[in-house]
Design a protein around this motif. Structure first.
Motif, PDB file in Angstrom:
ATOM      1  N   UNK A   1       0.794  -1.161   0.045  1.00  0.00           N
ATOM      2  CA  UNK A   1       0.122   0.064  -0.019  1.00  0.00           C
ATOM      3  C   UNK A   1       0.777   1.286   0.009  1.00  0.00           C
ATOM      4  N   UNK A   2       0.319   2.531  -0.336  1.00  0.00           N
ATOM      5  CA  UNK A   2       1.078   3.541  -0.353  1.00  0.00           C
ATOM      6  C   UNK A   2       0.749   4.286   0.984  1.00  0.00           C
ATOM      7  N   UNK A   3       1.924   4.740   1.640  1.00  0.00           N
ATOM      8  CA  UNK A   3       1.854   5.114   2.927  1.00  0.00           C
ATOM      9  C   UNK A   3       0.939   6.494   2.890  1.00  0.00           C
ATOM     10  N   UNK A   4       0.355   6.813   4.043  1.00  0.00           N
ATOM     11  CA  UNK A   4      -0.315   7.774   4.554  1.00  0.00           C
ATOM     12  C   UNK A   4       0.015   8.524   5.703  1.00  0.00           C
TER      13      UNK A   4
ATOM     14  N   UNK B   1      -4.112   6.912   7.819  1.00  0.00           N
ATOM     15  CA  UNK B   1      -4.784   6.971   6.715  1.00  0.00           C
ATOM     16  C   UNK B   1      -4.062   6.392   5.526  1.00  0.00           C
ATOM     17  N   UNK B   2      -4.405   5.326   5.068  1.00  0.00           N
ATOM     18  CA  UNK B   2      -3.685   4.439   3.960  1.00  0.00           C
ATOM     19  C   UNK B   2      -4.396   4.473   2.757  1.00  0.00           C
ATOM     20  N   UNK B   3      -3.748   4.828   1.681  1.00  0.00           N
ATOM     21  CA  UNK B   3      -4.202   4.696   0.478  1.00  0.00           C
ATOM     22  C   UNK B   3      -4.183   3.813  -0.378  1.00  0.00           C
ATOM     23  N   UNK B   4      -4.940   2.660  -0.915  1.00  0.00           N
ATOM     24  CA  UNK B   4      -4.665   1.493  -1.387  1.00  0.00           C
ATOM     25  C   UNK B   4      -4.864   1.985  -2.906  1.00  0.00           C
ATOM     26  N   UNK B   5      -4.310   1.051  -3.724  1.00  0.00           N
ATOM     27  CA  UNK B   5      -4.483   1.341  -5.292  1.00  0.00           C
ATOM     28  C   UNK B   5      -6.116   1.037  -5.416  1.00  0.00           C
TER      29      UNK B   5
ATOM     30  N   UNK C   1      -0.786   8.864  -9.707  1.00  0.00           N
ATOM     31  CA  UNK C   1      -1.669   9.545  -8.720  1.00  0.00           C
ATOM     32  C   UNK C   1      -1.224   9.095  -7.228  1.00  0.00           C
ATOM     33  N   UNK C   2      -1.001   7.877  -7.106  1.00  0.00           N
ATOM     34  CA  UNK C   2      -0.317   7.210  -5.910  1.00  0.00           C
ATOM     35  C   UNK C   2       0.889   8.036  -5.486  1.00  0.00           C
ATOM     36  N   UNK C   3       1.991   8.201  -6.497  1.00  0.00           N
ATOM     37  CA  UNK C   3       3.211   8.816  -6.392  1.00  0.00           C
ATOM     38  C   UNK C   3       3.076  10.170  -5.889  1.00  0.00           C
ATOM     39  N   UNK C   4       1.795  11.068  -6.636  1.00  0.00           N
ATOM     40  CA  UNK C   4       1.887  12.494  -6.261  1.00  0.00           C
ATOM     41  C   UNK C   4       1.041  12.640  -4.944  1.00  0.00           C
ATOM     42  N   UNK C   5       0.199  11.608  -4.522  1.00  0.00           N
ATOM     43  CA  UNK C   5      -0.373  11.764  -3.119  1.00  0.00           C
ATOM     44  C   UNK C   5       0.798  11.448  -2.017  1.00  0.00           C
TER      45      UNK C   5
ATOM     46  N   UNK D   1      11.008  12.211   9.097  1.00  0.00           N
ATOM     47  CA  UNK D   1      12.241  11.308   8.910  1.00  0.00           C
ATOM     48  C   UNK D   1      11.717  10.005   8.227  1.00  0.00           C
ATOM     49  N   UNK D   2      10.709   9.642   8.883  1.00  0.00           N
ATOM     50  CA  UNK D   2      10.271   7.917   8.345  1.00  0.00           C
ATOM     51  C   UNK D   2       9.709   8.170   6.793  1.00  0.00           C
ATOM     52  N   UNK D   3       8.845   9.415   6.682  1.00  0.00           N
ATOM     53  CA  UNK D   3       8.249   9.419   5.425  1.00  0.00           C
ATOM     54  C   UNK D   3       9.411   9.725   4.334  1.00  0.00           C
ATOM     55  N   UNK D   4      10.270  10.221   4.550  1.00  0.00           N
ATOM     56  CA  UNK D   4      11.506  10.815   3.629  1.00  0.00           C
ATOM     57  C   UNK D   4      12.093   9.434   3.231  1.00  0.00           C
ATOM     58  N   UNK D   5      12.546   8.724   4.331  1.00  0.00           N
ATOM     59  CA  UNK D   5      13.257   7.407   4.280  1.00  0.00           C
ATOM     60  C   UNK D   5      12.439   6.558   3.069  1.00  0.00           C
ATOM     61  N   UNK D   6      11.004   6.524   3.474  1.00  0.00           N
ATOM     62  CA  UNK D   6      10.185   5.653   2.611  1.00  0.00           C
ATOM     63  C   UNK D   6      10.130   6.085   1.158  1.00  0.00           C
ATOM     64  N   UNK D   7      10.172   7.601   1.013  1.00  0.00           N
ATOM     65  CA  UNK D   7       9.913   7.947  -0.023  1.00  0.00           C
ATOM     66  C   UNK D   7      11.343   7.803  -1.076  1.00  0.00           C
ATOM     67  N   UNK D   8      12.432   7.626  -0.425  1.00  0.00           N
ATOM     68  CA  UNK D   8      13.642   7.574  -1.061  1.00  0.00           C
ATOM     69  C   UNK D   8      13.911   6.066  -1.475  1.00  0.00           C
ATOM     70  N   UNK D   9      13.268   5.184  -0.298  1.00  0.00           N
ATOM     71  CA  UNK D   9      13.429   3.612  -0.890  1.00  0.00           C
ATOM     72  C   UNK D   9      12.378   3.378  -1.942  1.00  0.00           C
TER      73      UNK D   9
END
Length: 111
Positions: free
Chosen positions: A14-17, A21-25, A44-48, A86-94
């Protein structure tokens, strides 16, 4: 084949929220009935996700400024906001690294 890929992504990730709030495909598809191709769903998932990451970074910066100005003396909330960002940035980089890896693998395929 596209439905198989969408179902695979839906079942395995899933895409993190933010804030539970977690947005799934499947949620993205339901919200965008006219855009059912995988590229649009992925875009859309990447933009969100990027917007959520930026909101967490902005929140951490606001908490830092409030603490520095003496408007807030709660270090606990400051540390929570910083850790979330910090976790959001780490996840985005991964996720970015995985996309780049997948792109390179696709480009190296023999047709």
């Amino acid at each position: 084949m596209t439905n198989g890929v969408i179902n695979s992504v839906q079942n395995n990730s899933s895409i993190f929220g933010t804030e539970n709030r977690v947005a799934k495909v499947s949620d993205i598809i339901e919200n965008n009935e006219e855009e059912k191709d995988f590229a649009a769903v992925l875009q859309n998932a990447i933009k969100n996700s990027l917007n959520d990451t930026q909101n967490l970074i902005d929140g951490a910066e606001r908490a830092e400024i409030e603490f520095a100005l003496g408007q807030s003396d709660n270090t606990h909330d400051l540390m929570i906001a910083q850790n979330k960002a910090s976790l959001a940035v780490s996840y985005t980089v991964a996720v970015r690294d995985r996309f780049i890896e997948a792109y390179k693998e696709i480009m190296n395929m023999q047709v």
